[in-house]
Design a protein around this motif. Sequence first.
Motif, PDB file in Angstrom:
ATOM      1  N   PRO A  67      -4.895  -5.132  -0.635  1.00  0.00           N
ATOM      2  CA  PRO A  67      -5.363  -4.030   0.105  1.00  0.00           C
ATOM      3  C   PRO A  67      -6.203  -2.882  -1.272  1.00  0.00           C
ATOM      4  O   PRO A  67      -5.596  -2.804  -2.160  1.00  0.00           O
ATOM      5  CB  PRO A  67      -5.154  -3.226   1.178  1.00  0.00           C
ATOM      6  CG  PRO A  67      -4.229  -4.566   1.630  1.00  0.00           C
ATOM      7  CD  PRO A  67      -3.747  -5.373   0.546  1.00  0.00           C
ATOM      8  N   LYS A  68      -7.215  -2.007  -1.034  1.00  0.00           N
ATOM      9  CA  LYS A  68      -7.412  -1.483  -2.133  1.00  0.00           C
ATOM     10  C   LYS A  68      -7.566   0.072  -1.047  1.00  0.00           C
ATOM     11  O   LYS A  68      -8.000   0.082  -0.905  1.00  0.00           O
ATOM     12  CB  LYS A  68      -8.874  -2.181  -3.236  1.00  0.00           C
ATOM     13  CG  LYS A  68      -8.519  -3.535  -4.224  1.00  0.00           C
ATOM     14  CD  LYS A  68      -9.539  -3.527  -4.503  1.00  0.00           C
ATOM     15  CE  LYS A  68     -10.830  -3.984  -3.581  1.00  0.00           C
ATOM     16  NZ  LYS A  68     -10.729  -5.289  -3.240  1.00  0.00           N
ATOM     17  N   GLY A  69      -7.292   0.773  -2.401  1.00  0.00           N
ATOM     18  CA  GLY A  69      -7.226   2.331  -1.769  1.00  0.00           C
ATOM     19  C   GLY A  69      -8.548   2.611  -2.427  1.00  0.00           C
ATOM     20  O   GLY A  69      -9.316   3.211  -3.387  1.00  0.00           O
ATOM     21  N   VAL A  70      -9.065   3.131  -1.096  1.00  0.00           N
ATOM     22  CA  VAL A  70     -10.034   4.647  -0.628  1.00  0.00           C
ATOM     23  C   VAL A  70      -9.653   5.791  -1.229  1.00  0.00           C
ATOM     24  O   VAL A  70      -9.273   6.225  -0.668  1.00  0.00           O
ATOM     25  CB  VAL A  70     -11.226   4.683   0.098  1.00  0.00           C
ATOM     26  CG1 VAL A  70     -12.587   5.292  -0.292  1.00  0.00           C
ATOM     27  CG2 VAL A  70     -12.082   2.825  -0.012  1.00  0.00           C
ATOM     28  N   VAL A 107       0.712  -1.812   0.197  1.00  0.00           N
ATOM     29  CA  VAL A 107      -0.006   0.122  -0.466  1.00  0.00           C
ATOM     30  C   VAL A 107       0.298   1.514  -0.158  1.00  0.00           C
ATOM     31  O   VAL A 107       0.701   2.257  -0.380  1.00  0.00           O
ATOM     32  CB  VAL A 107      -0.944   0.193   0.656  1.00  0.00           C
ATOM     33  CG1 VAL A 107      -1.449  -0.977   0.884  1.00  0.00           C
ATOM     34  CG2 VAL A 107       0.005   0.271   2.691  1.00  0.00           C
ATOM     35  N   ALA A 108       1.666   1.259   1.017  1.00  0.00           N
ATOM     36  CA  ALA A 108       2.987   1.964   0.450  1.00  0.00           C
ATOM     37  C   ALA A 108       3.389   2.900  -1.035  1.00  0.00           C
ATOM     38  O   ALA A 108       3.749   4.123  -0.760  1.00  0.00           O
ATOM     39  CB  ALA A 108       3.708   2.665   1.812  1.00  0.00           C
ATOM     40  N   ASN A 109       3.888   1.644  -1.548  1.00  0.00           N
ATOM     41  CA  ASN A 109       4.111   2.071  -3.052  1.00  0.00           C
ATOM     42  C   ASN A 109       3.101   2.380  -4.054  1.00  0.00           C
ATOM     43  O   ASN A 109       3.574   2.673  -4.454  1.00  0.00           O
ATOM     44  CB  ASN A 109       4.709   0.963  -3.042  1.00  0.00           C
ATOM     45  CG  ASN A 109       6.506   0.179  -2.319  1.00  0.00           C
ATOM     46  OD1 ASN A 109       6.973   1.535  -1.636  1.00  0.00           O
ATOM     47  ND2 ASN A 109       6.700  -0.885  -2.207  1.00  0.00           N
ATOM     48  N   THR A 121      -8.082  -0.354   2.464  1.00  0.00           N
ATOM     49  CA  THR A 121      -9.082  -1.093   3.152  1.00  0.00           C
ATOM     50  C   THR A 121      -8.331  -2.647   3.776  1.00  0.00           C
ATOM     51  O   THR A 121      -7.542  -2.907   2.877  1.00  0.00           O
ATOM     52  CB  THR A 121     -10.716  -2.622   2.078  1.00  0.00           C
ATOM     53  OG1 THR A 121      -9.944  -3.067   1.144  1.00  0.00           O
ATOM     54  CG2 THR A 121     -11.493  -1.192   1.071  1.00  0.00           C
ATOM     55  N   SER A 122      -9.042  -3.208   4.355  1.00  0.00           N
ATOM     56  CA  SER A 122      -8.306  -4.503   5.219  1.00  0.00           C
ATOM     57  C   SER A 122      -7.438  -5.871   4.528  1.00  0.00           C
ATOM     58  O   SER A 122      -7.230  -6.207   4.832  1.00  0.00           O
ATOM     59  CB  SER A 122      -8.424  -4.336   6.515  1.00  0.00           C
ATOM     60  OG  SER A 122      -9.903  -4.456   7.034  1.00  0.00           O
ATOM     61  N   GLY A 123      -8.167  -5.911   3.616  1.00  0.00           N
ATOM     62  CA  GLY A 123      -8.391  -6.307   2.559  1.00  0.00           C
ATOM     63  C   GLY A 123      -8.627  -7.865   2.760  1.00  0.00           C
ATOM     64  O   GLY A 123      -7.100  -8.353   3.155  1.00  0.00           O
TER      65      GLY A 123
END
Lengths: 540, 540
Positions: free
Chosen positions: B192-195, B105-107, B185-187
């Motif tokens: 995990p997918k970004g909102v 997620v950070a990348n 999302t906690s996936g």
Amino acid sequence: MLSTMQDAPLSIAQLLRHGSTVHGGAEVVTWTDAGPQRRSYAEVGRRCAALAHALRGLGVTGDERVATFMWNNAEHLEAYLAVPSMGAVLHTLNIRLFPEQLVHVANHAEDHVIIVDPTLIPLLAPQLPQLTTVKHVIVTGDSTAGLEVPEGVQVHTYEALIADQPTEFDWPEVDERSAAAMCYTSGTTGDPKGVVYSHRSIYLHSMQVCMTEGPGLKQGDRALAVVPQFHAMSWGLPYAAFMIGASLIMPDRFLQPAPLAELIAAERPTFAAAVPTIWLGLHQYLEQKPQDISYMKEVLIGGSAVPPSLMHVFENEHGVSVLHAWGMTETSPLGSVARPPAGSEGDDRWRYRYTQGRFPASVQARLVDDAGEVVPNDGSSIGELEVRGPWITGSYYGVDAPDKFDNGWLRTGDVGSITPDGYLTLTDRTKDIIKSGGEWISSVDLENAVMGHPDVLEAAVIGVPDEKWDERPLVAVVLREGSAATVDSLRDFLSDKVAKWQLPENWTVVSEVPKTSVGKFDKKRLRSQYHDGGLDVTRI
Amino acid sequence: MLSTMQDAPLSIAQLLRHGSTVHGGAEVVTWTDAGPQRRSYAEVGRRCAALAHALRGLGVTGDERVATFMWNNAEHLEAYLAVPSMGAVLHTLNIRLFPEQLVHVANHAEDHVIIVDPTLIPLLAPQLPQLTTVKHVIVTGDSTAGLEVPEGVQVHTYEALIADQPTEFDWPEVDERSAAAMCYTSGTTGDPKGVVYSHRSIYLHSMQVCMTEGPGLKQGDRALAVVPQFHAMSWGLPYAAFMIGASLIMPDRFLQPAPLAELIAAERPTFAAAVPTIWLGLHQYLEQKPQDISYMKEVLIGGSAVPPSLMHVFENEHGVSVLHAWGMTETSPLGSVARPPAGSEGDDRWRYRYTQGRFPASVQARLVDDAGEVVPNDGSSIGELEVRGPWITGSYYGVDAPDKFDNGWLRTGDVGSITPDGYLTLTDRTKDIIKSGGEWISSVDLENAVMGHPDVLEAAVIGVPDEKWDERPLVAVVLREGSAATVDSLRDFLSDKVAKWQLPENWTVVSEVPKTSVGKFDKKRLRSQYHDGGLDVTRI
């Protein structure tokens, strides 16, 4: 970076859909000669669909204007919801405008249709021949009796028009910034000017009306909307009520204290909204004919400053809390609301409640002095109030008014101070403040002080020319019947309440203070009466 | 027709400006080893300006991402406000993600800066070498002790960085639809997918949090935000608190029942928000060490369904009203809130409160069946919940997920029914519902029924393969220490509470139910344990 949020517009159709389904059991009650007439929000929803179909049938397309010339009632609520939801623009005509003003605004807005209450036909009909864009007049109820119209204008009854229409409508998705409704200012100076509300501004304003810091309207409330639907959108109550599931109690033409008291007893509102004059009248009536109104927990008062004495009398004698607020047609109208800070008590609490209140996050407020500089919110620096926000007007419809705006901010014409924690105290209108020997005297402060006298029903203060001081205050008072008070005794009463140099020397006792179409003191007329020698002035 | 309304954007900067001036006396309290640390909103405002200057100094421009890897505390609040207000995008990293998910997620978000709490350095540091876009790590407090970073990454302490910065900032006016913050999302399935939330969505959501039908946050409230700021924006509390002038009480890392009880006693919150697990833990603790918590008038519970028994125990034993709500990261997260209709009483009132509640006007909801048809809101028809509105996501950041959307509506993955007056009852997740012989059995209903047993601490139900019925329920229970209950006695207990054909035959007693990073039952793991033979199952 783009957000991933849905592009869902804020719209009146969304309010209509929500209120008529989720809150389909709430009701709008209209007072009539025969008592209350009830209609559920589910039924209002069906009738709105039928009304939209009927208006389409009359050729209403795009953003054409559908005007109303109506009291507060269920049909007016239907027009409020159906007209913007179908993409057209609701134009609420002020029934108290002078005839030439009414002609001006209807023509200026290019109204295509006018919906009118039967009891208001006598006020509208004489002007109809001059309304050049009106093609249809719809009379609420079942009869058009008494209405003669010019050639080229068709007349309909509301009930016949909607009777056989479908009760569902495929409400179009609108651009939230498009026009939903318009309202002209009452125009104490010059022609009335039009403010055009958007779907967005009305929606956001409705949310604010239901926020805890605002009026706090809630599901299950029974909201008595005395403030007219033709005046500043009835302070947003009809839309907010549909948003939150509060029932609406509509007085129609029964605005006098006696029927209002009867309506209150019958319908037990939990919340109400009206200008101070209405509440003064009700209180005076209840002194003669006592009645419990304490289920009406909170009444919203605005439109002009509320005398502290009125707030105390409602709280102490009737068990009703007065919520003071400030706003104007140009501000949708909710600006500031005087909820005291949590934890404040006693006199401290009252001091907060006397103010015009605090602005919510959505409305920025600042004070600007004569030199155009912003003055600090320190509770003492005085300036003209300027406001900015998504439900504040940034122009007027079809006219230039550069002096009303200051670099994107609305100049309100109100003068006052703001405390560091955001409480606004208005001391006057820029045009009403009294400039005496280089100092400002607030006409409103003097009025409140005089109205604190038990024998004074009303008091209006204007500045009158003075050779020595440029201007000095003149007080026009209305005394309680049979009162023994004299202007000398009133001046004595003031002596420990205002600074000595502010003590008025000019007094006149009148039978009533002239009022504008929306019930505010008409100081312009009072000034003319003075200049024409129409006032019997005592100089002490 | 254009409206005349001002084009004033809804923005986080407006919240920051409003909260730090009008409500400058409100405070954020952070719990520490040494007790409470207090900071007024006025001070938060000054520190936000300093932080924005500091971040500009680190090269943060445009919509660059500033990430947080933090507990709930004052500095996290400052990042919440300052980062979006300066036009950058706040990315709240979930500290409970698995290491590979954190790297992903950070990348994926291309975080430029990460702000981290000292106590979380051990969790973050091992992953830093793989975070390819991070140029700066800011450690809250005064020391970076223990943090080693890869070459090319600069380390700063928060306090030194902001120490000499100006305490005012000329916040830019943003497009309200631009990105303000993002949360993945906690996936539980896949990456995990970004909102990505916009200024507009956060602003509107904050208004809703302060509306009477919503949580009803109000000026002067002391809101205990147990729900993490790294999880669905702490349910919007930090922004709403700044909007309305509620103080915030932040537990930092002290989330266990004992310190939470101590914090509550010391800071006397009037409102609180957390997932059910937290409240269960607190209740169990208070049974051993009784303490008055009744000043906490209302607690908002969501994140997973609230067992009715938990609601009763808080109301009856602690004098605290539980407000049940539903939402998800994709819905900002406030969806429905279970305020019963005005006037409902007794059992009727409780039945409304057990539901997931009603949606506000801004969130449209519908139920869609397996065939893609909308089913009626009749209180019995079952379908997958789909929602639409200005704070509901319409996509995920940088990935296609067409199966999550249905023609502009978000598919929530939740299954349930809606009453004609709008109350949602969720019976399951689409992936958790148990399909037994062509009929659906709700795993959640069974869990609630089992948890009604006085000796049951937790119960999770999953579907397991069955030759005859395709699937049958398996119950995993956690028993109170020393309990004499057996799976037979538990099944007997259920016999008059659920339909006979739904009575589970598969039972397992476990020491704890596996949980996801945000404290929900992790049924995916429970299913693997079952399939791997890791559960000791009794078949009755």
